[in-house]
Each structure stands twice: as C-alpha cells, then as structure tokens.
Design an enzyme around this catalytic site. Structure first.
Site, PDB file in Angstrom:
ATOM      1  N   GLY A   1      40.549  44.470  48.859  1.00 46.87           N
ATOM      2  CA  GLY A   1      40.818  42.701  48.569  1.00 46.87           C
ATOM      3  C   GLY A   1      42.154  43.351  48.234  1.00 46.87           C
TER       4      GLY A   1
ATOM      5  N   GLY B   1      36.392  44.277  50.445  1.00 46.64           N
ATOM      6  CA  GLY B   1      36.540  43.489  51.482  1.00 46.64           C
ATOM      7  C   GLY B   1      37.065  43.687  52.761  1.00 46.64           C
TER       8      GLY B   1
ATOM      9  CD  GLU C   1      32.399  46.571  45.605  1.00 46.23           C
ATOM     10  OE1 GLU C   1      33.837  45.996  46.656  1.00 46.23           O
ATOM     11  OE2 GLU C   1      32.126  47.075  45.367  1.00 46.23           O
TER      12      GLU C   1
ATOM     13  CG  ASP D   1      33.501  40.959  46.408  1.00 50.44           C
ATOM     14  OD1 ASP D   1      33.470  41.834  46.842  1.00 50.44           O
ATOM     15  OD2 ASP D   1      33.991  39.886  46.093  1.00 50.44           O
TER      16      ASP D   1
END
Length: 363
Positions: A69, A118, A141, A149
C-alpha cells in the site's frame, strides 16, 4: 491517496483474457485508494462479460508486481489527519481481497519481482498464482510497527508448521520455491516465459497454457530450516520464541532472533495473537474482519507513524519503538487491538460464502 486511478490501473482484453496492469512503476506499483477502486470496478465489469473468461494481473516496470500500500499516504493521514482516509482505503482494499478470493472466473496473478503487503493481497488470494525466479514475496509489516493485513494472517496461518509465524514476525522475503512451499503461490514460470504464457492464456485454457511453461524452481531455504522454525515458533509468547531461537544453536535461528529484536515489540505480540486467532477463525472473511480491527487500532498507536518515518520517510532505519521492549507490552495492550468496532466493523463474515467457485486454484 485518492489520485486518479484509470492511468494507474490499465485494463484491456486480449482474446479470452482480461488484462489488468498495475501502473505505478516508479513506486513499484504501490496501491492507492483510487487503484483499489479502479481494480474493483474492472472486476465488476468483467464478471458479467462472457467474452472475458480469465483475468490476468501483472505489474508495470521491471521491479515487481506491487510493493504494497501507499504507506507515505498512510503516514501523512495518521500524523496530520484523523485516520479516516486510511480507514476508508483499508475498508475497500480488504473487501477487494475477499472478492478476489471468491471471484467466479480464473484470476491469474503474475507475482514477478517484488510482491509485498498489499501486493500479496491482490495476488495471493487469486485462483492461479505464478511466481518466477525474480519473485520476492513478503509481509514485512512488523518492521514498520504494523501487523500483516490484506488477508496475510489468513494465508500465513495456513502455511505448513510454523513457517507462516516465522515469515509474519520477521517479515522475511521468500523466493519462488518457498512461496510455493508456504502456499502463497501455485506455479513457477521463468520470467523469460511470461510473455509467451500470457499469449497462450489469450487463446488456450488455463491448465493447458500453464503446462507449456511451468518449470521446477531452484531449491528454497525454508524446507531445511523448518526443524528449528517449527520448534522455536511453536512457543506461546514472543519472548519464548526469542529465547528458543537464541538457545537453539543454529546460526540462522540466532539471526532470526536478532531480527525480531529490531521489530516493533507491540507489532510482534499483536501479530502472534492475530495468527493464532486466524487459525481458529478458519476462513478468509472473518480474518479480514479481525485484521480491520487490528489495523484501525494500529493507526492510533505511535509505532506505525514511527516505523514508516524510520524506514520510508527519513530512512534512518532506527525506529524508536514505544514500548521499546517485549516485556513492556502487556497482555491488555495486545487485547485492545482486537476490540469490536461496533458500527465501524468491516462486516464481511456474516452470511458470506467463503468457498472458492470456478475461479478456484489450478494446482
């Protein structure tokens, strides 16, 4: 975060395939909110288009499919805004991840080069996941004070033994063979064969096209490391994992322990709890609901802002975590990441059919 999306996600048809290209090569195709919405809109159109039998996802440029992301935008929103833009981005992104997993047509993700965060979310939930000798797949992360995530805790919880725990906590990147071993990919195709493969997919069924181009990858490293990984990461706490890694005697286990001690202590403990809970939750949608709770909680914590600052903004690589040690992170500190959100819940799980349909993986 809300820039134009049509030029950043290119879509066209070739024969029986719908081709989607993530098109931010200067940022290794990092996802913006507009890109997520654009990809979702393209999938909506193609789902009901009988001329499109297969969807193929690739990334522009030579560096990778997608580096994750747009964390610079997340940093700015968390530091200077109220977090609402990031919450809206994650809501749409996680819903897209779930949609990809249950897409009713074969969804072929070409995971060439860097595929992180992402990027894993828009590829590794697909029905046909292709890696190359250039692939570097990771959920890094914890290094920025965050937690895996985009369904990452679901995918890593399904990996054999404790391999997923190792990858989630350390953020280590894996190549083709290890991505296959961990269930993050299905097929290895040499990068030089990707063009011919995409040409074949335009006119031939997916299994036939794959059969002409898949090859065995070079050996990975996780299979031989699995004995110490399984033994050490089966512990119930991060502190005990670190203790076991240090005591094991294998230099690679010791190196893993030192890596963990550079990560956000809070993120490590929340990640371990999220993985264990993901195993019990089983299917993707309730795990995405859980990840949304965890992500919003992380957005309000200092480590995410500090981690992105240290790794991406200032690049001094010396984050000052708060708390700074594992022992300072209490169980109550971890539990608050999992608190229900009430009306703000993502709400994917209730009444959702999580079984794969005819886009199921071609193994």
């Amino acid at each position: 975060m809300n820039g134009g999306g049509s030029d950043q996600v290119l879509a066209h048809t070739e024969g029986r395939t719908g081709r989607v290209v993530l098109n931010r090569p200067g940022a290794i195709n990092a996802l913006t909110h507009a890109m997520v919405r654009r990809l979702d809109a393209v999938l909506t159109v193609w789902e009901s288009d009988p001329a499109v039998e297969v969807v193929v996802l690739t990334g522009a440029g030579e560096r990778g499919l997608c580096a994750g992301g747009d964390i610079r935008a997340i940093h700015g929103d968390a530091r200077d805004g109220d977090g609402s833009a990031t919450a809206a981005f994650w809501r749409d992104e996680y819903r897209l991840n779930a949609r990809i997993a249950r897409y009713p047509k074969p969804y072929v993700a070409v995971m060439d080069g860097i595929v992180m965060g992402g990027g894993v979310g828009v590829s590794a939930h697909g029905g046909v996941r292709i890696v190359t000798e250039r692939s570097r797949v990771a959920m890094p992360e914890t290094g920025i004070g965050f937690v895996p995530d985009v369904g990452g805790t679901h995918l890593l919880a399904l990996a054999p033994g404790e391999l997923g725990t190792h990858l989630a906590l350390t953020g280590a990147a894996v190549g083709a063979a290890d991505a296959l071993l961990c269930g993050l990919a299905d097929h290895h195709v040499p990068s030089a064969s990707l063009g011919p493969l995409l040409d074949d997919l335009a006119g031939a069924p997916v299994p036939a096209a794959l059969a002409r181009h898949t090859q065995a990858p070079l050996p990975g490293v996780l299979a031989r490391r699995r004995p110490w990984i399984d033994a050490c990461y089966a512990a119930d706490t991060v502190e005990e994992i670190v203790r076991r890694l240090r005591a094991h005697g294998d230099p690679e286990a010791g190196a893993a322990a030192e890596t963990l001690l550079t990560r956000s202590p809070t993120a490590l403990k929340v990640t371990l709890a999220a993985l264990r809970r993901a195993r019990r939750l089983g299917s993707l949608e309730p795990v995405l609901d859980q990840e949304y709770r965890v992500s919003l909680a992380a957005l309000a914590m200092p480590d995410l802002i500090e981690g992105i600052r240290a790794q991406v903004i200032d690049k001094d690589r010396t984050p000052r975590w708060s708390p700074s040690t594992l022992e300072e992170v209490a169980e109550a500190d971890v539990e608050r990441f999992f608190r229900p959100l009430g009306p703000r819940e993502l709400g994917l799980a209730p009444g959702t059919d999580t079984a794969p349909r005819n886009g199921a993986r071609t193994g």
